[in-house]
Motif scaffolding. Structure first.
Motif, short mmCIF file in Angstrom:
data_model
loop_
_atom_site.label_atom_id
_atom_site.label_comp_id
_atom_site.label_asym_id
_atom_site.label_seq_id
_atom_site.Cartn_x
_atom_site.Cartn_y
_atom_site.Cartn_z
N ARG A 56 1.41 7.07 -6.62
CA ARG A 56 0.35 8.07 -6.83
C ARG A 56 0.87 9.48 -6.60
O ARG A 56 0.59 10.39 -7.37
CB ARG A 56 -0.82 7.78 -5.91
CG ARG A 56 -1.63 6.60 -6.34
CD ARG A 56 -2.81 6.39 -5.43
NE ARG A 56 -3.58 5.25 -5.90
CZ ARG A 56 -4.21 4.41 -5.11
NH1 ARG A 56 -4.18 4.58 -3.79
NH2 ARG A 56 -4.89 3.40 -5.61
N LEU A 107 -6.02 -5.85 -7.24
CA LEU A 107 -5.99 -4.67 -6.37
C LEU A 107 -6.82 -3.54 -6.98
O LEU A 107 -7.61 -2.88 -6.30
CB LEU A 107 -4.55 -4.22 -6.13
CG LEU A 107 -4.37 -3.02 -5.21
CD1 LEU A 107 -4.87 -3.34 -3.81
CD2 LEU A 107 -2.91 -2.62 -5.16
N TYR A 108 -6.66 -3.34 -8.27
CA TYR A 108 -7.43 -2.31 -8.97
C TYR A 108 -8.93 -2.60 -8.85
O TYR A 108 -9.72 -1.69 -8.55
CB TYR A 108 -7.00 -2.24 -10.44
CG TYR A 108 -7.84 -1.27 -11.24
CD1 TYR A 108 -7.61 0.10 -11.15
CD2 TYR A 108 -8.85 -1.72 -12.08
CE1 TYR A 108 -8.39 1.00 -11.87
CE2 TYR A 108 -9.62 -0.83 -12.80
CZ TYR A 108 -9.39 0.52 -12.70
OH TYR A 108 -10.15 1.40 -13.41
N GLN A 109 -9.31 -3.84 -9.07
CA GLN A 109 -10.72 -4.22 -8.98
C GLN A 109 -11.27 -3.98 -7.57
O GLN A 109 -12.39 -3.49 -7.40
CB GLN A 109 -10.92 -5.69 -9.38
CG GLN A 109 -10.56 -6.01 -10.82
CD GLN A 109 -11.32 -5.20 -11.83
OE1 GLN A 109 -12.50 -4.90 -11.66
NE2 GLN A 109 -10.66 -4.80 -12.91
N LEU A 110 -10.47 -4.32 -6.55
CA LEU A 110 -10.90 -4.09 -5.16
C LEU A 110 -11.08 -2.60 -4.88
O LEU A 110 -12.03 -2.19 -4.21
CB LEU A 110 -9.89 -4.69 -4.19
CG LEU A 110 -9.89 -6.21 -4.06
CD1 LEU A 110 -8.67 -6.68 -3.27
CD2 LEU A 110 -11.17 -6.67 -3.36
N GLU A 111 -10.14 -1.79 -5.35
CA GLU A 111 -10.21 -0.35 -5.09
C GLU A 111 -11.41 0.29 -5.79
O GLU A 111 -11.91 1.32 -5.34
CB GLU A 111 -8.92 0.35 -5.50
CG GLU A 111 -7.81 0.10 -4.51
CD GLU A 111 -6.69 1.11 -4.64
OE1 GLU A 111 -6.68 1.93 -5.59
OE2 GLU A 111 -5.80 1.09 -3.76
N GLN A 112 -11.86 -0.29 -6.88
CA GLN A 112 -13.03 0.25 -7.59
C GLN A 112 -14.29 0.15 -6.74
O GLN A 112 -15.24 0.89 -6.95
CB GLN A 112 -13.24 -0.46 -8.93
CG GLN A 112 -12.14 -0.21 -9.93
CD GLN A 112 -11.92 1.25 -10.21
OE1 GLN A 112 -12.83 1.96 -10.62
NE2 GLN A 112 -10.72 1.73 -9.97
N LYS A 113 -14.29 -0.75 -5.77
CA LYS A 113 -15.45 -0.95 -4.91
C LYS A 113 -15.54 0.10 -3.80
O LYS A 113 -16.56 0.22 -3.16
CB LYS A 113 -15.42 -2.34 -4.30
CG LYS A 113 -15.58 -3.44 -5.34
CD LYS A 113 -15.52 -4.81 -4.71
CE LYS A 113 -15.61 -5.88 -5.77
NZ LYS A 113 -15.54 -7.22 -5.20
N PHE A 114 -14.46 0.84 -3.56
CA PHE A 114 -14.45 1.84 -2.48
C PHE A 114 -14.74 3.22 -2.95
O PHE A 114 -14.54 3.65 -3.99
CB PHE A 114 -13.10 1.83 -1.75
CG PHE A 114 -12.86 0.55 -1.01
CD1 PHE A 114 -13.56 0.24 0.15
CD2 PHE A 114 -11.96 -0.38 -1.48
CE1 PHE A 114 -13.33 -0.93 0.83
CE2 PHE A 114 -11.71 -1.56 -0.81
CZ PHE A 114 -12.42 -1.84 0.35
N GLU A 144 1.00 4.20 -2.84
CA GLU A 144 0.81 5.62 -2.49
C GLU A 144 1.96 6.47 -3.01
O GLU A 144 1.74 7.58 -3.50
CB GLU A 144 0.64 5.80 -0.97
CG GLU A 144 -0.71 5.37 -0.46
CD GLU A 144 -1.87 6.04 -1.17
OE1 GLU A 144 -1.85 7.28 -1.34
OE2 GLU A 144 -2.80 5.33 -1.58
N ARG A 190 0.83 -1.21 0.00
CA ARG A 190 0.00 0.00 0.00
C ARG A 190 0.87 1.27 0.00
O ARG A 190 0.58 2.23 -0.70
CB ARG A 190 -0.96 0.00 1.18
CG ARG A 190 -2.08 -1.04 1.05
CD ARG A 190 -3.07 -0.92 2.20
NE ARG A 190 -3.60 0.43 2.31
CZ ARG A 190 -4.69 0.87 1.70
NH1 ARG A 190 -5.36 0.07 0.91
NH2 ARG A 190 -5.11 2.11 1.88
#
Length: 164
Positions: free
Chosen positions: A20, A157-164, A17, A13
């Motif tokens: 990003r 990870l990308y797919q999981l972050e799309q849910k938030f 970050e 993580r």
């Protein structure tokens, strides 16, 4: 979750970050800095810092010819609003042209100016350099199976972050 797993997830993580933050640097992203270093035109060098990554991708997309904002949005996988905002900036710096065809006055077609072509070419060179270096360095250190695991992990990870 045990302590080792928790530390590993925290490290992942943290690294994400850092990536990003690197792309939102107030002095320009590494892409902008690379492009500036490889341009000879001083005027273009100054304009680069004011352009978003989406703007650079629009320039590259337009190398294949005139396109509408909708076509560009689909091609580079951004929203139409994102294309519109970036296109306004590109128009402001005379890097693209916006025209309407006589047979369809609703649609706006974008095309590159000569200056836009220069910038698109340097942007493409940057991506080729990055791709070549990534392939060389990562394949020297990791097996293809390792890289496939990383690719799958990042996609998950990308797919999981799309849910938030």
């Amino acid at each position: 979750m045990n302590k080792v797993n928790e530390e590993t997830i925290t490290k992942i993580r943290h690294t994400i970050e850092l990536l990003r933050v690197q792309h939102s640097n107030i002095h320009g992203s590494q892409e902008q800095q690379w492009i500036q270093e490889h341009l000879t035109d001083e005027k273009l060098k100054q304009e680069v810092i004011n352009l978003s990554i989406v703007a650079f991708h629009i320039l590259s997309a337009l190398e294949s010819g005139e396109q509408t904002g909708i076509e560009i949005a689909e091609k580079i996988n951004v929203t139409r609003g994102g294309v519109t905002r970036a296109a306004k900036k590109l128009l402001q710096y005379d890097l693209i042209l916006a025209t309407k065809h006589s047979d369809d006055k609703k649609k706006i077609y974008y095309s590159l100016t000569d200056e836009g072509k220069k910038l698109a070419k340097v942007h493409d060179q940057m991506h080729e350099t990055i791709k070549r270096e990534l392939v060389d360095k990562l394949t020297a250190k990791y097996s293809m199976d390792d890289l496939k695991i990383v690719a799958n992990f990042l996609d998950d990870l990308y797919q999981l972050e799309q849910k938030f």
